[in-house]
Design a protein around this motif. Sequence first.
Motif, mmCIF file in Angstrom:
data_model
loop_
_atom_site.group_PDB
_atom_site.id
_atom_site.type_symbol
_atom_site.label_atom_id
_atom_site.label_comp_id
_atom_site.label_asym_id
_atom_site.label_seq_id
_atom_site.Cartn_x
_atom_site.Cartn_y
_atom_site.Cartn_z
ATOM 1 N N ILE A 180 0.855 -1.187 0.000
ATOM 2 C CA ILE A 180 0.000 0.000 0.000
ATOM 3 C C ILE A 180 0.891 1.236 0.000
ATOM 4 O O ILE A 180 2.043 1.183 0.432
ATOM 5 N N THR A 181 0.329 2.328 -0.493
ATOM 6 C CA THR A 181 1.039 3.599 -0.533
ATOM 7 C C THR A 181 0.348 4.567 0.406
ATOM 8 O O THR A 181 -0.858 4.789 0.295
ATOM 9 N N VAL B 105 -0.769 10.829 9.195
ATOM 10 C CA VAL B 105 0.358 9.987 8.803
ATOM 11 C C VAL B 105 1.598 10.852 8.638
ATOM 12 O O VAL B 105 1.525 11.947 8.057
ATOM 13 N N TRP B 106 2.722 10.345 9.139
ATOM 14 C CA TRP B 106 4.036 10.951 8.900
ATOM 15 C C TRP B 106 4.902 9.882 8.270
ATOM 16 O O TRP B 106 5.000 8.762 8.791
ATOM 17 N N THR B 107 5.574 10.202 7.165
ATOM 18 C CA THR B 107 6.383 9.218 6.453
ATOM 19 C C THR B 107 7.871 9.557 6.444
ATOM 20 O O THR B 107 8.656 8.837 5.845
ATOM 21 N N ALA B 108 8.287 10.632 7.100
ATOM 22 C CA ALA B 108 9.670 11.114 6.974
ATOM 23 C C ALA B 108 10.702 10.244 7.684
ATOM 24 O O ALA B 108 11.833 10.152 7.236
ATOM 25 N N GLY B 109 10.356 9.625 8.780
ATOM 26 C CA GLY B 109 11.325 8.819 9.518
ATOM 27 C C GLY B 109 11.510 7.448 8.874
ATOM 28 O O GLY B 109 10.974 7.169 7.806
ATOM 29 N N GLU C 50 7.752 -6.469 14.631
ATOM 30 C CA GLU C 50 8.877 -6.811 13.771
ATOM 31 C C GLU C 50 9.143 -5.771 12.681
ATOM 32 O O GLU C 50 9.438 -6.102 11.538
ATOM 33 N N ASN C 51 9.022 -4.491 13.043
ATOM 34 C CA ASN C 51 9.324 -3.389 12.125
ATOM 35 C C ASN C 51 8.485 -3.393 10.849
ATOM 36 O O ASN C 51 8.933 -2.915 9.815
ATOM 37 N N GLN C 52 7.276 -3.904 10.913
ATOM 38 C CA GLN C 52 6.482 -4.025 9.698
ATOM 39 C C GLN C 52 5.858 -2.710 9.226
ATOM 40 O O GLN C 52 5.253 -2.673 8.171
ATOM 41 N N LEU C 53 5.998 -1.630 9.995
ATOM 42 C CA LEU C 53 5.602 -0.315 9.483
ATOM 43 C C LEU C 53 6.824 0.409 8.904
ATOM 44 O O LEU C 53 6.772 1.592 8.596
ATOM 45 N N ARG C 54 7.920 -0.345 8.720
ATOM 46 C CA ARG C 54 9.112 0.210 8.086
ATOM 47 C C ARG C 54 8.826 0.362 6.597
ATOM 48 O O ARG C 54 8.239 -0.509 5.971
ATOM 49 N N LYS C 55 9.259 1.488 6.049
ATOM 50 C CA LYS C 55 9.018 1.778 4.639
ATOM 51 C C LYS C 55 9.814 0.828 3.748
ATOM 52 O O LYS C 55 10.947 0.480 4.066
ATOM 53 N N LEU C 56 9.204 0.441 2.638
ATOM 54 C CA LEU C 56 9.913 -0.369 1.652
ATOM 55 C C LEU C 56 10.927 0.515 0.920
ATOM 56 O O LEU C 56 10.730 1.742 0.815
ATOM 57 N N GLY D 238 7.857 12.059 1.226
ATOM 58 C CA GLY D 238 6.439 12.424 1.330
ATOM 59 C C GLY D 238 5.483 11.267 1.176
ATOM 60 O O GLY D 238 4.270 11.440 1.275
ATOM 61 N N MET D 239 6.012 10.067 0.929
ATOM 62 C CA MET D 239 5.156 8.885 0.800
ATOM 63 C C MET D 239 5.900 7.663 1.300
ATOM 64 O O MET D 239 7.118 7.682 1.444
#
Length: 164
Positions: free
Chosen positions: A74-75, A102-106, A134-140, A146-147
């Motif tokens: 998901i984006t 939502v914040w995506t910067a970190g 298990e860090n599953q909200l870590r960005k791909l 910004g996303m």
Amino acid sequence: MPMNQALWIAPVLLLLTSSGCTTTSGGVALRPDGSPGPQECPEEAKKAMRYMKLRVGDAAWVELDANQIKSKPITLYDGPIESILDEDFGTLEATTRLYGQVWTAGPQVVIRYYEAHPPESEKVPICAVARLSENQLRKLPASKPGMALLEFSAASAYIVEAFR
């Protein structure tokens, strides 16, 4: 209606309608990595959560984005989000909408929920965060500024007494 009553009704109505909980990042200080800093949970939200039998640490599964249910990946974009409860949460029933930011910067996506909107009822203030072990909200890695691309569309919403 007498003129002096009419003069004070408008400001009082404006004050009452603007005294709800904050639903944007307007008052949240950002950390150096762009993630949100600490934020207190308003007393109004704490009272509402007690009434709804939601206690700190209670959790329920949510679809993170109402427009991307069961999608992989998901984006998510910085800004407002509408999530959907997959199961009952205290007295909130499944299909209740959760509204937040939502914040995506970190390195990981941060989602804070400020309101719940049960079916056939009024919105109520809450304080909850989205979490997945298990860090599953870590960005791909393909995420851009910004996303964020996330592997899963679901997570747990946890009740908190303050945002850390």
